[in-house]
Write a protein that holds these residues in place. Sequence first.
Motif, PDB file in Angstrom:
ATOM      1  N   VAL A  37       6.455  -5.169  12.562  1.00 23.17           N
ATOM      2  CA  VAL A  37       5.771  -4.296  11.610  1.00 23.17           C
ATOM      3  C   VAL A  37       5.811  -4.784  10.163  1.00 23.17           C
ATOM      4  O   VAL A  37       5.230  -4.154   9.292  1.00 23.17           O
ATOM      5  N   GLY A  38       6.474  -5.900   9.891  1.00 22.66           N
ATOM      6  CA  GLY A  38       6.492  -6.404   8.525  1.00 22.66           C
ATOM      7  C   GLY A  38       7.407  -7.592   8.351  1.00 22.66           C
ATOM      8  O   GLY A  38       8.000  -8.090   9.314  1.00 22.66           O
ATOM      9  N   VAL A  39       7.524  -8.046   7.099  1.00 21.27           N
ATOM     10  CA  VAL A  39       8.405  -9.161   6.750  1.00 21.27           C
ATOM     11  C   VAL A  39       9.150  -8.843   5.461  1.00 21.27           C
ATOM     12  O   VAL A  39       8.671  -8.086   4.619  1.00 21.27           O
ATOM     13  N   TYR A  40      10.331  -9.441   5.328  1.00 20.63           N
ATOM     14  CA  TYR A  40      11.154  -9.284   4.132  1.00 20.63           C
ATOM     15  C   TYR A  40      11.674 -10.664   3.733  1.00 20.63           C
ATOM     16  O   TYR A  40      12.361 -11.311   4.500  1.00 20.63           O
ATOM     17  N   HIS A  41      11.282 -11.115   2.528  1.00 15.47           N
ATOM     18  CA  HIS A  41      11.708 -12.404   1.982  1.00 15.47           C
ATOM     19  C   HIS A  41      12.601 -12.124   0.767  1.00 15.47           C
ATOM     20  O   HIS A  41      12.093 -11.945  -0.337  1.00 15.47           O
ATOM     21  N   PRO A  42      13.912 -12.091   0.916  1.00 17.67           N
ATOM     22  CA  PRO A  42      14.778 -11.736  -0.216  1.00 17.67           C
ATOM     23  C   PRO A  42      14.765 -12.756  -1.346  1.00 17.67           C
ATOM     24  O   PRO A  42      15.118 -12.421  -2.476  1.00 17.67           O
ATOM     25  N   ILE A  43      14.319 -13.982  -1.092  1.00 14.73           N
ATOM     26  CA  ILE A  43      14.340 -15.023  -2.116  1.00 14.73           C
ATOM     27  C   ILE A  43      13.063 -15.011  -2.962  1.00 14.73           C
ATOM     28  O   ILE A  43      13.053 -15.508  -4.077  1.00 14.73           O
ATOM     29  N   GLU A  44      11.986 -14.427  -2.463  1.00 12.93           N
ATOM     30  CA  GLU A  44      10.699 -14.403  -3.159  1.00 12.93           C
ATOM     31  C   GLU A  44      10.757 -13.538  -4.420  1.00 12.93           C
ATOM     32  O   GLU A  44      11.720 -12.812  -4.651  1.00 12.93           O
ATOM     33  N   ALA A  45       9.688 -13.594  -5.201  1.00 17.26           N
ATOM     34  CA  ALA A  45       9.535 -12.734  -6.371  1.00 17.26           C
ATOM     35  C   ALA A  45       9.481 -11.274  -5.916  1.00 17.26           C
ATOM     36  O   ALA A  45       9.070 -10.985  -4.785  1.00 17.26           O
ATOM     37  N   GLU A  46       9.863 -10.380  -6.779  1.00 10.54           N
ATOM     38  CA  GLU A  46       9.987  -8.953  -6.446  1.00 10.54           C
ATOM     39  C   GLU A  46       8.708  -8.383  -5.831  1.00 10.54           C
ATOM     40  O   GLU A  46       8.760  -7.615  -4.874  1.00 10.54           O
ATOM     41  N   ALA A  47       7.541  -8.771  -6.338  1.00  7.69           N
ATOM     42  CA  ALA A  47       6.283  -8.207  -5.845  1.00  7.69           C
ATOM     43  C   ALA A  47       5.966  -8.657  -4.425  1.00  7.69           C
ATOM     44  O   ALA A  47       5.272  -7.960  -3.687  1.00  7.69           O
ATOM     45  N   ARG A  48       6.458  -9.827  -4.002  1.00  6.50           N
ATOM     46  CA  ARG A  48       6.133 -10.361  -2.680  1.00  6.50           C
ATOM     47  C   ARG A  48       7.308 -10.321  -1.716  1.00  6.50           C
ATOM     48  O   ARG A  48       7.234 -10.902  -0.628  1.00  6.50           O
ATOM     49  N   GLN A  49       8.388  -9.639  -2.061  1.00  4.15           N
ATOM     50  CA  GLN A  49       9.579  -9.619  -1.212  1.00  4.15           C
ATOM     51  C   GLN A  49       9.377  -8.882   0.095  1.00  4.15           C
ATOM     52  O   GLN A  49       9.825  -9.341   1.140  1.00  4.15           O
ATOM     53  N   PHE A  50       8.735  -7.735   0.057  1.00  4.39           N
ATOM     54  CA  PHE A  50       8.669  -6.862   1.230  1.00  4.39           C
ATOM     55  C   PHE A  50       7.230  -6.462   1.507  1.00  4.39           C
ATOM     56  O   PHE A  50       6.576  -5.847   0.677  1.00  4.39           O
ATOM     57  N   MET A  51       6.726  -6.845   2.680  1.00  5.98           N
ATOM     58  CA  MET A  51       5.381  -6.466   3.110  1.00  5.98           C
ATOM     59  C   MET A  51       5.510  -5.778   4.467  1.00  5.98           C
ATOM     60  O   MET A  51       6.196  -6.283   5.352  1.00  5.98           O
ATOM     61  N   VAL A  52       4.854  -4.629   4.593  1.00 13.11           N
ATOM     62  CA  VAL A  52       5.000  -3.854   5.825  1.00 13.11           C
ATOM     63  C   VAL A  52       3.661  -3.224   6.194  1.00 13.11           C
ATOM     64  O   VAL A  52       2.846  -2.915   5.325  1.00 13.11           O
ATOM     65  N   LYS A  53       3.429  -3.072   7.497  1.00  6.21           N
ATOM     66  CA  LYS A  53       2.237  -2.392   8.002  1.00  6.21           C
ATOM     67  C   LYS A  53       2.589  -0.904   8.086  1.00  6.21           C
ATOM     68  O   LYS A  53       3.205  -0.454   9.058  1.00  6.21           O
ATOM     69  N   GLU A  54       2.206  -0.164   7.058  1.00  4.00           N
ATOM     70  CA  GLU A  54       2.639   1.229   6.921  1.00  4.00           C
ATOM     71  C   GLU A  54       2.202   2.110   8.090  1.00  4.00           C
ATOM     72  O   GLU A  54       2.966   2.958   8.539  1.00  4.00           O
ATOM     73  N   GLU A  55       0.999   1.907   8.577  1.00  2.00           N
ATOM     74  CA  GLU A  55       0.514   2.753   9.679  1.00  2.00           C
ATOM     75  C   GLU A  55       1.342   2.550  10.940  1.00  2.00           C
ATOM     76  O   GLU A  55       1.670   3.512  11.632  1.00  2.00           O
ATOM     77  N   LYS A  56       1.700   1.298  11.234  1.00  6.00           N
ATOM     78  CA  LYS A  56       2.524   1.029  12.415  1.00  6.00           C
ATOM     79  C   LYS A  56       3.903   1.661  12.266  1.00  6.00           C
ATOM     80  O   LYS A  56       4.444   2.225  13.217  1.00  6.00           O
TER      81      LYS A  56
END
Length: 83
Positions: A37-56
């Motif tokens: 349902v998503g990905v989490y990149h703790p090393i990336e910039a704050e805006a691109r750290q966490f992306m998730v498919k909200e509906e799922k």
Amino acid sequence: MSVKIRLKRMGAKKRPYYRVVVMDSRKPRDGRTIDEVGVYHPIEAEARQFMVKEEKVREWLKVGARPTPTVKRLLNRKSITIS
């Protein structure tokens, strides 16, 4: 079967990234998943750290999946409420 929304570790040594997955709580951390349902990149910039498919995520929460404390914190950061 208890279903959890949790992190699955990927990436190289000292360069981790995580997939946010739905899986049986009895499976190992990097085991077979039911859904991604998503990905989490703790090393990336704050805006691109966490992306998730909200509906799922909302669908899985409706059918009884429980997020781990870390995933719950990340979802709250995205303003996805957990009832």
